[in-house]
Design a protein around this motif. Sequence first.
Motif, mmCIF file in Angstrom:
data_model
loop_
_atom_site.group_PDB
_atom_site.id
_atom_site.type_symbol
_atom_site.label_atom_id
_atom_site.label_comp_id
_atom_site.label_asym_id
_atom_site.label_seq_id
_atom_site.Cartn_x
_atom_site.Cartn_y
_atom_site.Cartn_z
ATOM 1 N N ARG A 1 47.695 59.594 -7.857
ATOM 2 C CA ARG A 1 48.205 60.697 -7.061
ATOM 3 C C ARG A 1 49.458 60.244 -6.326
ATOM 4 O O ARG A 1 49.464 59.206 -5.664
ATOM 5 C CB ARG A 1 47.143 61.138 -6.054
ATOM 6 C CG ARG A 1 47.414 62.479 -5.395
ATOM 7 C CD ARG A 1 47.141 63.605 -6.351
ATOM 8 N NE ARG A 1 47.293 64.918 -5.699
ATOM 9 C CZ ARG A 1 47.385 66.048 -6.378
ATOM 10 N NH1 ARG A 1 47.311 66.039 -7.702
ATOM 11 N NH2 ARG A 1 47.506 67.197 -5.744
ATOM 12 N N ILE A 2 50.528 61.025 -6.422
ATOM 13 C CA ILE A 2 51.818 60.645 -5.854
ATOM 14 C C ILE A 2 52.144 61.525 -4.655
ATOM 15 O O ILE A 2 52.096 62.760 -4.748
ATOM 16 C CB ILE A 2 52.939 60.773 -6.899
ATOM 17 C CG1 ILE A 2 52.678 59.832 -8.086
ATOM 18 C CG2 ILE A 2 54.303 60.458 -6.283
ATOM 19 C CD1 ILE A 2 53.636 60.032 -9.248
ATOM 20 N N GLY A 3 52.454 60.899 -3.554
ATOM 21 C CA GLY A 3 52.931 61.588 -2.359
ATOM 22 C C GLY A 3 53.908 60.669 -1.644
ATOM 23 O O GLY A 3 53.966 59.464 -1.930
ATOM 24 N N PHE A 4 54.665 61.201 -0.704
ATOM 25 C CA PHE A 4 55.744 60.434 -0.080
ATOM 26 C C PHE A 4 55.597 60.404 1.438
ATOM 27 O O PHE A 4 55.195 61.386 2.057
ATOM 28 C CB PHE A 4 57.100 61.039 -0.459
ATOM 29 C CG PHE A 4 57.370 60.970 -1.936
ATOM 30 C CD1 PHE A 4 57.899 59.838 -2.516
ATOM 31 C CD2 PHE A 4 57.053 62.048 -2.752
ATOM 32 C CE1 PHE A 4 58.121 59.767 -3.884
ATOM 33 C CE2 PHE A 4 57.267 62.001 -4.117
ATOM 34 C CZ PHE A 4 57.811 60.851 -4.685
ATOM 35 N N VAL B 1 65.507 67.391 2.221
ATOM 36 C CA VAL B 1 64.652 67.578 1.052
ATOM 37 C C VAL B 1 63.200 67.405 1.495
ATOM 38 O O VAL B 1 62.862 66.392 2.114
ATOM 39 C CB VAL B 1 64.999 66.557 -0.044
ATOM 40 C CG1 VAL B 1 64.146 66.790 -1.285
ATOM 41 C CG2 VAL B 1 66.484 66.643 -0.402
ATOM 42 N N PRO B 2 62.324 68.344 1.182
ATOM 43 C CA PRO B 2 60.947 68.276 1.687
ATOM 44 C C PRO B 2 60.056 67.330 0.876
ATOM 45 O O PRO B 2 59.007 67.723 0.369
ATOM 46 C CB PRO B 2 60.482 69.725 1.569
ATOM 47 C CG PRO B 2 61.220 70.264 0.390
ATOM 48 C CD PRO B 2 62.579 69.613 0.453
ATOM 49 N N TRP B 3 60.468 66.054 0.776
ATOM 50 C CA TRP B 3 59.665 65.102 0.021
ATOM 51 C C TRP B 3 58.227 64.986 0.528
ATOM 52 O O TRP B 3 57.294 64.883 -0.290
ATOM 53 C CB TRP B 3 60.333 63.722 0.049
ATOM 54 C CG TRP B 3 61.644 63.635 -0.657
ATOM 55 C CD1 TRP B 3 62.868 63.456 -0.081
ATOM 56 C CD2 TRP B 3 61.886 63.722 -2.066
ATOM 57 N NE1 TRP B 3 63.859 63.432 -1.039
ATOM 58 C CE2 TRP B 3 63.280 63.589 -2.262
ATOM 59 C CE3 TRP B 3 61.056 63.904 -3.173
ATOM 60 C CZ2 TRP B 3 63.866 63.620 -3.524
ATOM 61 C CZ3 TRP B 3 61.637 63.937 -4.436
ATOM 62 C CH2 TRP B 3 63.013 63.799 -4.612
ATOM 63 N N PRO B 4 57.959 65.002 1.837
ATOM 64 C CA PRO B 4 56.578 64.845 2.291
ATOM 65 C C PRO B 4 55.650 65.966 1.832
ATOM 66 O O PRO B 4 54.435 65.771 1.792
ATOM 67 C CB PRO B 4 56.697 64.828 3.825
ATOM 68 C CG PRO B 4 58.110 64.488 4.102
ATOM 69 C CD PRO B 4 58.901 65.066 2.981
ATOM 70 N N GLY B 5 56.212 67.113 1.485
ATOM 71 C CA GLY B 5 55.378 68.225 1.039
ATOM 72 C C GLY B 5 55.070 68.214 -0.437
ATOM 73 O O GLY B 5 54.331 69.080 -0.923
ATOM 74 N N VAL B 6 55.608 67.231 -1.167
ATOM 75 C CA VAL B 6 55.396 67.163 -2.615
ATOM 76 C C VAL B 6 54.259 66.202 -2.916
ATOM 77 O O VAL B 6 54.330 65.017 -2.578
ATOM 78 C CB VAL B 6 56.679 66.708 -3.335
ATOM 79 C CG1 VAL B 6 56.435 66.588 -4.835
ATOM 80 C CG2 VAL B 6 57.822 67.663 -3.051
ATOM 81 N N THR B 7 53.223 66.712 -3.532
ATOM 82 C CA THR B 7 52.097 65.883 -3.969
ATOM 83 C C THR B 7 51.724 66.303 -5.382
ATOM 84 O O THR B 7 51.494 67.489 -5.641
ATOM 85 C CB THR B 7 50.880 66.058 -3.045
ATOM 86 O OG1 THR B 7 51.271 65.782 -1.699
ATOM 87 C CG2 THR B 7 49.759 65.109 -3.448
ATOM 88 N N VAL B 8 51.703 65.345 -6.307
ATOM 89 C CA VAL B 8 51.402 65.658 -7.704
ATOM 90 C C VAL B 8 50.491 64.584 -8.283
ATOM 91 O O VAL B 8 50.393 63.470 -7.761
ATOM 92 C CB VAL B 8 52.681 65.748 -8.561
ATOM 93 C CG1 VAL B 8 53.631 66.823 -8.043
ATOM 94 C CG2 VAL B 8 53.384 64.399 -8.622
#
Length: 370
Positions: free
Chosen positions: A332-335, A319-326
Amino acid sequence: MNATPSPAEAARTAGPPVLIGALAPLTRPGWVEAGRHLLAGLDLAVREVNEGGGITGRPLELVVRDTAADPHRAAAAVDELAHLGVAALAGEYHSVVARAAASRADALGLPFLCSSAVLDALTDVPTRQVARLAPAQSHGWRIYADFLLGAGHERIAVATEPSLYWASGTRLLRERLAPHGGTVTELDTRALTPAAVCDALAEQRATALLLLVGHPEPAVPLVRSVRRDPRLTDVMIGAPAGQPEFAGWAEALGADGAAIPFLRYLPERLGPLGARVATALRERLAEPPSFVAFEGYDTITVLAALLRARGTDGARGDVPWPGVTVEGTRGRIGFSRAPGISVWQWSWAPVQIADRDPAALDRFRILRTG
């Protein structure tokens, strides 16, 4: 239990719904109030996503399962939801329950965004399937330990129940306090009555009692006993797990429930998005939203972005969690990978130590931020 799109939402979307499996404690012995707030946040965000056109034109739909604070029930729910074809899992409040759900989701290759549970070891081994919004317990509880030291508390007693979560919290407090001369004494509430706990506090000359126990039992009778014991007028009561955040705490304890510091995951001031969502959540809940409700809303915001980027065909794999930023309600949420944490982690959600104001029980005082 499904939260289906309203007619207005359906008019903006078409095609079969994209299913999100939602896990929450909605019956006892689960913390029902937390589950209700979590579900309110999840549902509000789903409705707003659908009003904005859904996921590439398809509506989001929650498929809700009650975990009732039971790890086995949660694991079975994950299997059921996977069979129903959910694109991702969301939610859960209780750490031990979330751990069971995370392990099963990882085994099935199903994306799971944990909203609220904080236990560091959410999975036994590093996983690419699971991510978390809430701060890891080691992060928040170390901030709480520093707060205790700053307030001059070195002789700490903890009222405990058997639980991996409570045991982990006790260990974290002891590790943080010991280098500064602090001590942590465990009082087993299975063996001690509230009166016996008070006797132990007086004998040990503890300056703080932390409630590492369930609510309302045995937390409520413990607070009442300590507040009414003339030997313990200077003993601070604390609740790092956040029990005083919810309205039920004030309803059960009244003035006795004030001035009990706890951890919550909110900024000092909400931005425009957070303020708007707070108003909408208050209308839904008919009371001020807890930080758990914001965690629910942010969970769907993240998952919507993930599904738009990854697709909704239920494909398994990394799952591309590191590419999700919202932009979330609390920042600001990123992983990324945090040291010692086995899941993808938002590092970190804002942390407050707060308490209920004795002069106005519906008002919170911010004592420390981190």
